[in-house]
Write a protein that holds these residues in place. Structure first.
Motif, PDB file in Angstrom:
ATOM      1  N   VAL A   1       0.725  -1.230   3.020  1.00 28.64           N
ATOM      2  CA  VAL A   1       0.688  -2.677   3.277  1.00 28.64           C
ATOM      3  C   VAL A   1      -0.514  -3.222   2.511  1.00 28.64           C
ATOM      4  CG1 VAL A   1       0.511  -4.471   5.026  1.00 28.64           C
ATOM      5  CG2 VAL A   1       1.705  -2.339   5.565  1.00 28.64           C
ATOM      6  N   GLU A   2      -0.249  -3.950   1.405  1.00 30.60           N
ATOM      7  CA  GLU A   2      -1.295  -4.291   0.441  1.00 30.60           C
ATOM      8  C   GLU A   2      -1.385  -5.805   0.235  1.00 30.60           C
ATOM      9  OE1 GLU A   2      -0.713  -0.530  -2.555  1.00 30.60           O
ATOM     10  OE2 GLU A   2       0.843  -2.060  -2.517  1.00 30.60           O
TER      11      GLU A   2
ATOM     12  N   LYS B   1       1.268 -14.711   2.795  1.00 36.20           N
ATOM     13  CA  LYS B   1      -0.137 -14.383   3.033  1.00 36.20           C
ATOM     14  C   LYS B   1      -0.558 -14.623   4.480  1.00 36.20           C
ATOM     15  CE  LYS B   1      -4.283 -13.293   1.390  1.00 36.20           C
ATOM     16  NZ  LYS B   1      -4.588 -11.982   0.806  1.00 36.20           N
ATOM     17  N   TYR B   2       0.032 -15.650   5.125  1.00 37.63           N
ATOM     18  CA  TYR B   2      -0.399 -15.959   6.489  1.00 37.63           C
ATOM     19  C   TYR B   2      -0.035 -14.853   7.485  1.00 37.63           C
ATOM     20  CZ  TYR B   2       4.464 -17.496   7.338  1.00 37.63           C
ATOM     21  OH  TYR B   2       5.825 -17.555   7.466  1.00 37.63           O
ATOM     22  N   VAL B   3       0.844 -13.937   7.065  1.00 31.93           N
ATOM     23  CA  VAL B   3       1.245 -12.826   7.941  1.00 31.93           C
ATOM     24  C   VAL B   3       0.200 -11.703   7.908  1.00 31.93           C
ATOM     25  CG1 VAL B   3       3.043 -11.077   8.357  1.00 31.93           C
ATOM     26  CG2 VAL B   3       3.677 -13.375   7.639  1.00 31.93           C
ATOM     27  N   HIS B   4      -0.667 -11.689   6.872  1.00 30.48           N
ATOM     28  CA  HIS B   4      -1.528 -10.526   6.653  1.00 30.48           C
ATOM     29  C   HIS B   4      -2.436 -10.210   7.840  1.00 30.48           C
ATOM     30  CE1 HIS B   4      -5.329  -8.648   5.015  1.00 30.48           C
ATOM     31  NE2 HIS B   4      -4.420  -7.731   4.808  1.00 30.48           N
ATOM     32  N   ALA B   5      -3.215 -11.189   8.309  1.00 27.12           N
ATOM     33  CA  ALA B   5      -4.188 -10.916   9.385  1.00 27.12           C
ATOM     34  C   ALA B   5      -3.510 -10.416  10.661  1.00 27.12           C
ATOM     35  CB  ALA B   5      -5.028 -12.160   9.660  1.00 27.12           C
ATOM     36  N   PRO B   6      -2.460 -11.104  11.166  1.00 24.60           N
ATOM     37  CA  PRO B   6      -1.806 -10.578  12.371  1.00 24.60           C
ATOM     38  C   PRO B   6      -1.116  -9.240  12.150  1.00 24.60           C
ATOM     39  CG  PRO B   6      -0.631 -12.514  11.542  1.00 24.60           C
ATOM     40  CD  PRO B   6      -1.917 -12.444  10.798  1.00 24.60           C
TER      41      PRO B   6
ATOM     42  N   THR C   1      -7.111   2.213   7.254  1.00 25.40           N
ATOM     43  CA  THR C   1      -7.327   0.864   6.727  1.00 25.40           C
ATOM     44  C   THR C   1      -8.526   0.883   5.786  1.00 25.40           C
ATOM     45  OG1 THR C   1      -8.763   0.216   8.570  1.00 25.40           O
ATOM     46  CG2 THR C   1      -6.397  -0.250   8.790  1.00 25.40           C
ATOM     47  N   LEU C   2      -8.462   0.007   4.778  1.00 27.51           N
ATOM     48  CA  LEU C   2      -9.510  -0.035   3.753  1.00 27.51           C
ATOM     49  C   LEU C   2      -9.764  -1.487   3.363  1.00 27.51           C
ATOM     50  CD1 LEU C   2     -11.174   1.853   1.755  1.00 27.51           C
ATOM     51  CD2 LEU C   2      -9.333   1.396   0.116  1.00 27.51           C
ATOM     52  N   PRO C   3     -11.017  -1.952   3.433  1.00 28.77           N
ATOM     53  CA  PRO C   3     -11.302  -3.337   3.025  1.00 28.77           C
ATOM     54  C   PRO C   3     -11.217  -3.484   1.507  1.00 28.77           C
ATOM     55  CG  PRO C   3     -13.336  -2.207   3.681  1.00 28.77           C
ATOM     56  CD  PRO C   3     -12.213  -1.259   3.972  1.00 28.77           C
ATOM     57  N   THR C   4     -10.437  -4.465   1.032  1.00 25.49           N
ATOM     58  CA  THR C   4     -10.339  -4.747  -0.404  1.00 25.49           C
ATOM     59  C   THR C   4     -10.751  -6.197  -0.626  1.00 25.49           C
ATOM     60  OG1 THR C   4      -8.078  -5.620  -0.460  1.00 25.49           O
ATOM     61  CG2 THR C   4      -8.318  -3.218  -0.461  1.00 25.49           C
ATOM     62  N   VAL C   5     -10.791  -6.618  -1.887  1.00 24.82           N
ATOM     63  CA  VAL C   5     -11.243  -7.982  -2.188  1.00 24.82           C
ATOM     64  C   VAL C   5     -10.300  -9.032  -1.624  1.00 24.82           C
ATOM     65  CG1 VAL C   5     -12.571  -7.396  -4.241  1.00 24.82           C
ATOM     66  CG2 VAL C   5     -10.121  -7.857  -4.452  1.00 24.82           C
ATOM     67  N   PHE C   6      -9.030  -8.682  -1.371  1.00 24.26           N
ATOM     68  CA  PHE C   6      -8.070  -9.646  -0.829  1.00 24.26           C
ATOM     69  C   PHE C   6      -7.816  -9.432   0.666  1.00 24.26           C
ATOM     70  CE2 PHE C   6      -6.700  -9.393  -5.366  1.00 24.26           C
ATOM     71  CZ  PHE C   6      -7.095 -10.680  -5.714  1.00 24.26           C
ATOM     72  N   GLY C   7      -8.613  -8.581   1.291  1.00 23.76           N
ATOM     73  CA  GLY C   7      -8.407  -8.297   2.705  1.00 23.76           C
ATOM     74  C   GLY C   7      -8.118  -6.817   2.921  1.00 23.76           C
ATOM     75  N   GLU C   8      -7.868  -6.454   4.158  1.00 18.11           N
ATOM     76  CA  GLU C   8      -7.684  -5.035   4.484  1.00 18.11           C
ATOM     77  C   GLU C   8      -6.302  -4.528   4.060  1.00 18.11           C
ATOM     78  OE1 GLU C   8      -9.859  -3.569   8.335  1.00 18.11           O
ATOM     79  OE2 GLU C   8      -9.022  -5.546   8.718  1.00 18.11           O
ATOM     80  N   LYS C   9      -6.326  -3.358   3.451  1.00 21.71           N
ATOM     81  CA  LYS C   9      -5.085  -2.652   3.116  1.00 21.71           C
ATOM     82  C   LYS C   9      -4.866  -1.567   4.162  1.00 21.71           C
ATOM     83  CE  LYS C   9      -2.954   0.595  -0.070  1.00 21.71           C
ATOM     84  NZ  LYS C   9      -2.954   1.274  -1.377  1.00 21.71           N
ATOM     85  N   SER C  10      -3.604  -1.319   4.519  1.00 20.97           N
ATOM     86  CA  SER C  10      -3.287  -0.256   5.474  1.00 20.97           C
ATOM     87  C   SER C  10      -2.272   0.701   4.864  1.00 20.97           C
ATOM     88  CB  SER C  10      -2.725  -0.844   6.767  1.00 20.97           C
ATOM     89  OG  SER C  10      -2.303   0.187   7.641  1.00 20.97           O
ATOM     90  N   VAL C  11      -2.502   1.988   5.074  1.00 23.20           N
ATOM     91  CA  VAL C  11      -1.532   3.006   4.683  1.00 23.20           C
ATOM     92  C   VAL C  11      -1.198   3.840   5.912  1.00 23.20           C
ATOM     93  CG1 VAL C  11      -1.087   5.065   3.288  1.00 23.20           C
ATOM     94  CG2 VAL C  11      -2.323   3.132   2.292  1.00 23.20           C
ATOM     95  N   MET C  12       0.103   4.001   6.177  1.00 23.33           N
ATOM     96  CA  MET C  12       0.557   4.812   7.301  1.00 23.33           C
ATOM     97  C   MET C  12       1.327   6.024   6.773  1.00 23.33           C
ATOM     98  SD  MET C  12       1.794   1.832   9.967  1.00 23.33           S
ATOM     99  CE  MET C  12       2.231   0.600   8.724  1.00 23.33           C
ATOM    100  N   ARG C  13       0.806   7.216   7.030  1.00 28.84           N
ATOM    101  CA  ARG C  13       1.493   8.459   6.654  1.00 28.84           C
ATOM    102  C   ARG C  13       2.428   8.853   7.794  1.00 28.84           C
ATOM    103  NH1 ARG C  13       0.387  13.148   3.745  1.00 28.84           N
ATOM    104  NH2 ARG C  13       0.074  11.665   2.044  1.00 28.84           N
ATOM    105  N   ILE C  14       3.722   8.992   7.491  1.00 28.31           N
ATOM    106  CA  ILE C  14       4.730   9.305   8.512  1.00 28.31           C
ATOM    107  C   ILE C  14       4.888  10.818   8.611  1.00 28.31           C
ATOM    108  CG2 ILE C  14       7.144   9.020   9.204  1.00 28.31           C
ATOM    109  CD1 ILE C  14       7.155   6.425   7.531  1.00 28.31           C
ATOM    110  N   LEU C  15       4.653  11.336   9.799  1.00 27.08           N
ATOM    111  CA  LEU C  15       4.765  12.773  10.045  1.00 27.08           C
ATOM    112  C   LEU C  15       5.919  13.014  11.008  1.00 27.08           C
ATOM    113  CD1 LEU C  15       0.956  13.411  10.625  1.00 27.08           C
ATOM    114  CD2 LEU C  15       2.209  13.719   8.493  1.00 27.08           C
ATOM    115  N   ASP C  16       6.992  13.585  10.479  1.00 33.69           N
ATOM    116  CA  ASP C  16       8.166  13.908  11.301  1.00 33.69           C
ATOM    117  C   ASP C  16       7.926  15.261  11.951  1.00 33.69           C
ATOM    118  OD1 ASP C  16      10.577  14.595  12.391  1.00 33.69           O
ATOM    119  OD2 ASP C  16      11.770  14.216  10.606  1.00 33.69           O
TER     120      ASP C  16
END
Length: 580
Positions: free
Chosen positions: A215-216, A240-245, A284-299
């Motif tokens: 999610v970038e 963009k307005y969806v990013h923070a929530p 989660t990682l703070p970037t210049v445009f806001g926080e990026k999130s990566v979710m690794r799916i473990l089955d």
């Protein structure tokens, strides 16, 4: 209503009469069945005596109904949407065509009278059930489900637009979050809009077999990408307005601090989708445009696949199985991140796991929980490192120790000592090929004579994408290009290879799923002597090849010849610096 007739003959008898199995194979399966709860057909498939579709055809004959291969059957997409998604997914049943007042429904379990009654009541039609393979039904569900998923997303975004976005935080605080989520499309309409958006993103990623969700944020919007079969695909863009929530909801689910936006954070989400458990490792990682999130799916179920499902050649699998039963020594898995090392290690542990063995692991982090194993999580803040844990492990009377990764001299020396004192040690290293593992240990500072005495085998691996079986087609490749990469043309009298044309099932990529490409170096006296003498890596490689090792490139090209993958995939994953 048409209902399947009762069984006439046992599955084994039908397969025997069709000449698909011998009496000896049937007797073998029946003996195994006495000690398990598995069905006879599944046992015969696992033994390699018949294919899954052979068993399904026999089951259909037993029930007196038809068996349909959905990838070869014309499906009316409008009819397929005749029943609600919640019912479709509850029963794994999809309508495929209608004739008059009769509805033909492809089902995984056509004997489920509750499903048949429900569908009859909902549609008002008489039902003709047919049997279909579970994978075919899943693929059809995915194609039918795409439209409804997009509609859910659009509805949720509309609900968030304008002033609604400001109220999202209140919605989330009321609805909660936490580490466990039961995700079901039934009732999605009752959830807060942002919860529906996150649920759709996670559910669709699982349906698409994604390993990671990205999610970038950028300047104008938020991009969502899935990593499928090792390659990233952009699946949606949200405003963009969806990013923070969106990020706040993910943090709440992962039990993270939603007020901290300046520092990276890690969390974990447990979800249950369609009756299966998944763990999502969140970062989660703070970037210049806001926080990026990566979710690794473990089955949690995917890691329990057997060694025979990894894609090894039979002779290589036999060699690996011969060394993993050794009472002591060190077996290393090597390869870049994402090459399947963890899956291989767990597959080995799963095969070795028994009441008679004490198996202890130290991992960073513990990604999969296996029953019967003692799994320890690295905690550097508390002083629990790989090396420290190893020192305590030897006092726990272990038979087998798995070290998640050898990163430094202290861990390497402790692992070597454990393997020399009567323990089987499994671990991983980041090297391009198998012979490089011994030189990496020497570079770390481990004495060569200790490496020669402790290492009994090194398995290097990559993951290449499999050709999609639905759109697989033969083609004649340019001979000059094959010669340039030293493709073994002598292995082919008339050079015909295969590729995926691209279809809905493979998202027009030509690939579905992945297969391992392997290189197994077994230690022998010549290689041990070269290690002790600190011989150059090139000499170790020559000795390993002379001793029967099949290189990554050779194994990859063999899978190309067999029509499993393509030359391009082997080039992509094997022909890296030092990897060819």
């Amino acid at each position: 209503m048409a209902t399947p007739r009762g069984p006439k003959k046992p599955i084994g008898q039908i397969l025997l009469e069709k000449g698909l199995i011998t009496q000896e194979q049937l007797d073998e399966a029946l003996r195994i069945q006495k000690n398990t709860t598995e069905q006879l057909g599944r046992i015969l498939v696992d033994l390699g005596h018949v294919s899954e579709k052979d068993v399904l055809r026999a089951q259909a004959e037993q029930l007196g109904i038809a068996f349909l291969e959905l990838d070869r059957t014309s499906v009316d997409q409008e009819v397929a949407k005749a029943i609600p998604q919640s019912v479709v997914q509850r029963y794994n049943a999809v309508p495929i065509r209608r004739t008059g007042n009769r509805l033909t429904v492809a089902m995984q379990d056509p004997t489920n009278v509750f499903a048949l009654d429900d569908i009859r009541l909902i549609t008002g039609y008489e039902i003709d059930p047919v049997l279909a393979a579970p994978d075919d039904i899943t693929a059809l569900l995915r194609s039918v489900d795409g439209d409804s998923r997009n509609e859910e997303l659009r509805t949720a975004l509309e609900a968030l637009d304008g002033g609604a976005a400001a109220a999202v935080a209140d919605d989330m605080n009321i609805t909660g979050g936490g580490a466990d989520e039961e995700m079901d499309r039934r009732g999605l309409e009752d959830e807060a809009p942002i919860i529906r958006i996150v649920n759709v993103i996670i559910q669709q990623a699982i349906k698409d077999r994604a390993s990671d969700i990205h999610v970038e944020p950028d300047r104008r919007g938020v991009r969502v990408r899935y990593r499928i079969d090792g390659v990233l695909h952009e699946v949606m863009n949200v405003p963009k307005y969806v990013h923070a929530p969106l990020i706040s909801r993910i943090k709440i689910m992962g039990d993270m601090n939603i007020a901290e936006r300046r520092l990276p954070q890690d969390g974990r989400i447990h979800v249950r989708v369609e009756g299966k458990d998944y763990d999502l490792r969140v970062s989660t990682l703070p970037t210049v445009f806001g926080e990026k999130s990566v979710m690794r799916i473990l089955d949690q179920s995917s890691i329990l696949i057997g060694l025979n499902k990894l894609g090894m050649a039979p002779d290589m699998q036999a060699q690996l199985e011969s060394i993993i039963v050794q009472p002591n020594g060190m077996i290393l898995s090597t390869g870049p991140t994402g090459s399947g090392k963890t899956t291989t290690q767990y597959s080995i542990l799963n095969k070795l796991n028994s009441v008679e063995k004490n198996i202890t692991t130290i991992e960073d982090p513990v990604e999969y929980q296996l029953p019967g194993l003692n799994q320890v999580h690295v905690n550097r803040k508390a002083g629990l490192t790989f090396a420290n844990a190893m020192r305590y492990f030897v006092r726990q009377d272990p038979d087998i120790i798995m070290v998640g990764e050898i990163r430094d001299l202290e861990t390497a020396e402790t692992a070597v000592q454990a393997s020399l004192t009567g323990h089987l040690v499994l671990s991983t290293l980041h090297t391009n090929d198998a012979p490089s593992a011994v030189t990496r240990l020497v570079d770390m500072g481990v004495e060569p004579f200790l490496i020669a005495a402790s290492v009994i085998g090194v398995l290097a691996q990559r993951l290449g994408r499999r050709i999609c079986q639905n759109c697989k087609e033969p083609y004649k490749p340019p001979m000059e290009a094959l010669r340039r990469i030293n493709f073994p043309l002598e292995a082919l009298e008339d050079v015909v290879l295969y590729r995926g044309r691209g279809c809905e099932q493979c998202r027009h990529t030509g690939y579905v799923g992945r297969v391992g490409i392997y290189e197994l170096m077994l230690m022998n006296e010549e290689i041990q002597d070269l290690i002790v003498r600190r011989a150059p890596l090139s000499e170790v490689k020559r000795a390993a090849l002379a001793g029967g090792m099949k290189s990554l490139k050779m194994d990859g090209f063999q899978k190309v010849i067999e029509g499993i993958t393509t030359v391009e995939e082997v080039m992509r994953v094997v022909f890296t610096a030092g990897g060819a």
